[in-house]
Design a protein around this motif. Structure first.
Motif, short mmCIF file in Angstrom:
data_model
loop_
_atom_site.label_atom_id
_atom_site.label_comp_id
_atom_site.label_asym_id
_atom_site.label_seq_id
_atom_site.Cartn_x
_atom_site.Cartn_y
_atom_site.Cartn_z
N ALA A 168 35.88 16.98 33.55
CA ALA A 168 35.68 17.83 34.81
C ALA A 168 36.76 18.71 35.13
N TYR A 169 37.86 17.99 35.15
CA TYR A 169 39.23 18.75 35.24
C TYR A 169 39.83 19.81 34.25
N VAL A 170 39.39 19.16 33.07
CA VAL A 170 39.79 20.12 31.77
C VAL A 170 38.64 21.20 31.72
N LEU A 171 37.48 21.00 32.21
CA LEU A 171 36.46 22.18 32.27
C LEU A 171 36.80 23.26 33.31
N HIS A 172 37.04 22.62 34.45
CA HIS A 172 37.45 23.45 35.46
C HIS A 172 38.81 24.45 35.25
N ARG A 173 39.67 23.84 34.65
CA ARG A 173 40.73 24.72 34.24
C ARG A 173 40.38 25.81 33.24
N TYR A 174 39.54 25.36 32.21
CA TYR A 174 39.02 26.26 31.30
C TYR A 174 38.27 27.47 31.92
N PHE A 175 37.49 27.08 32.86
CA PHE A 175 36.49 28.18 33.45
C PHE A 175 37.57 29.12 34.21
N ARG A 176 38.43 28.44 34.99
CA ARG A 176 39.11 29.37 35.88
C ARG A 176 40.22 30.44 35.01
N SER A 177 40.68 29.70 33.88
CA SER A 177 41.41 30.61 32.78
C SER A 177 40.42 31.69 32.35
N LYS A 178 39.05 31.52 32.08
CA LYS A 178 38.34 32.40 31.53
C LYS A 178 38.00 33.21 32.55
N VAL A 179 37.75 33.14 33.67
CA VAL A 179 37.48 34.14 34.71
C VAL A 179 38.80 35.14 34.99
N ALA A 180 39.96 34.50 35.02
CA ALA A 180 41.21 35.26 34.97
C ALA A 180 41.30 36.12 33.73
N GLY A 181 40.90 35.72 32.72
CA GLY A 181 40.86 36.61 31.62
C GLY A 181 39.82 37.79 31.52
N TYR A 182 38.68 37.47 32.40
CA TYR A 182 37.71 38.48 32.60
C TYR A 182 38.12 39.53 33.48
N CYS A 183 38.72 39.16 34.65
CA CYS A 183 39.35 40.00 35.76
C CYS A 183 40.28 40.81 35.13
N VAL A 184 41.14 40.52 34.11
CA VAL A 184 42.15 41.45 33.63
C VAL A 184 41.54 42.61 32.83
N ASP A 185 40.47 42.17 31.91
CA ASP A 185 39.57 43.28 31.15
C ASP A 185 39.13 44.09 32.13
N MET A 186 38.16 43.59 33.05
CA MET A 186 37.51 44.54 33.85
C MET A 186 38.42 45.46 34.67
N GLU A 187 39.67 44.80 35.11
CA GLU A 187 40.58 45.86 35.86
C GLU A 187 41.11 46.70 34.76
N LYS A 188 41.08 46.51 33.78
CA LYS A 188 41.79 47.63 32.58
C LYS A 188 40.33 48.62 32.37
N GLN A 189 39.53 48.35 32.28
CA GLN A 189 38.24 49.37 32.08
C GLN A 189 37.97 50.01 33.55
N ALA A 190 38.01 49.33 34.67
CA ALA A 190 37.89 50.04 35.90
C ALA A 190 39.15 51.37 36.06
N THR A 191 40.28 50.84 35.65
CA THR A 191 41.23 51.81 35.83
C THR A 191 41.14 53.12 34.86
N LEU A 192 40.69 52.73 33.55
CA LEU A 192 40.22 53.82 32.75
C LEU A 192 39.40 54.81 33.34
N LEU A 193 38.30 54.23 33.91
CA LEU A 193 37.31 54.98 34.59
C LEU A 193 37.76 55.59 35.72
N LEU A 194 38.60 55.23 36.71
CA LEU A 194 39.27 55.72 37.42
C LEU A 194 40.02 56.98 37.22
N ASP A 195 40.71 57.04 36.05
CA ASP A 195 41.66 57.88 35.70
C ASP A 195 40.65 59.10 35.16
N ASP A 196 39.61 58.73 34.48
CA ASP A 196 38.82 59.81 33.91
C ASP A 196 38.19 60.74 35.04
#
Length: 222
Positions: A168-196
């Motif tokens: 449970a602890y290992v998977l909790h950390r795994y999902f947290r890191s996965k969500v953090a990576g998704y947040c970085v990617d979504m922020e990047k795409q949102a910034t590109l759209l904002l610039d456009d």
């Protein structure tokens, strides 16, 4: 296996419940947090092309917002695309907080199970040892072999608690890191759209004409 679980006593019941809840959360999060569900391939580029060609309407935006977390974030920016850049950015940040909260759903519960699993196991072990020593006090000195077996049965709870808590602890950390990576990617795409959107709004704004000569014989402004 059933005999081993029963040997742990009634304290095994909450451990088994925690294991079932943790398994359900892990399966649900594995399905929900698939990359193609959160960040559909090619969606961001397609949305930017829609914005450039002005092929947007309320029904289109609603479908985009309900399709994926990335789509919801981009749709929030497109809904206020005629506003100043600061307001669009603020809307993206507000929507992003809600999107991240939904992606992290049930992860706090999974982390709690990872925390209390060993404690429940230790609690069951202590209860088992107390019960065993109470029997010794009532019946006198028992057979050492039986006492060793009783201690082994009491430790079953500790082993069960750790068996639930470690994954449970290992998977909790795994999902947290996965969500953090998704947040970085979504922020990047949102910034590109904002610039456009910002560049499109700047290009659409007409430039002010040069002031004409105010009076006869006056000088034109430099």
């Amino acid at each position: 296996m059933g005999q081993i679980l029963m040997a742990g006593g009634w304290a095994m019941a909450p451990i088994l419940i925690c294991s079932a809840v943790a398994l359900a959360i892990v399966l649900e999060r594995c399905w929900t947090l698939r990359r193609k569900s959160v960040l559909p391939p090619g969606l961001a580029q397609e949305v930017r092309e829609w914005a450039r060609s002005d092929q947007l309407d309320p029904a289109h935006l609603e479908k985009l917002a309900t399709g994926s977390p990335l789509g919801e974030l981009l749709a929030a920016a497109l809904a206020v695309r005629d506003r100043p850049r600061d307001l669009i950015k603020e809307r993206i940040e507000d929507t992003g907080r809600h999107v991240v909260h939904r992606m992290e759903r049930y992860l706090n519960t999974l982390g709690t199970i990872a925390l209390i699993g060993p404690l429940l196991g230790l609690f069951g072990t202590v209860i088992g040892l107390i019960r065993m020593f109470m029997q010794v006090m009532v019946g006198g000195m028992a057979d050492p072999t039986k006492m060793a077996g009783g201690i082994g049965e009491a430790l079953i709870c500790t082993a069960a608690g750790l068996t639930v808590a470690i994954p449970a602890y290992v998977l909790h950390r795994y999902f947290r890191s996965k969500v953090a990576g998704y947040c970085v990617d979504m922020e990047k795409q949102a910034t590109l759209l904002l610039d456009d959107l910002t560049l499109s709004a700047t290009a659409a704004t007409p430039r002010p004409r040069r002031a004409s000569v105010a009076a006869a014989g006056g000088k034109a402004p430099v």
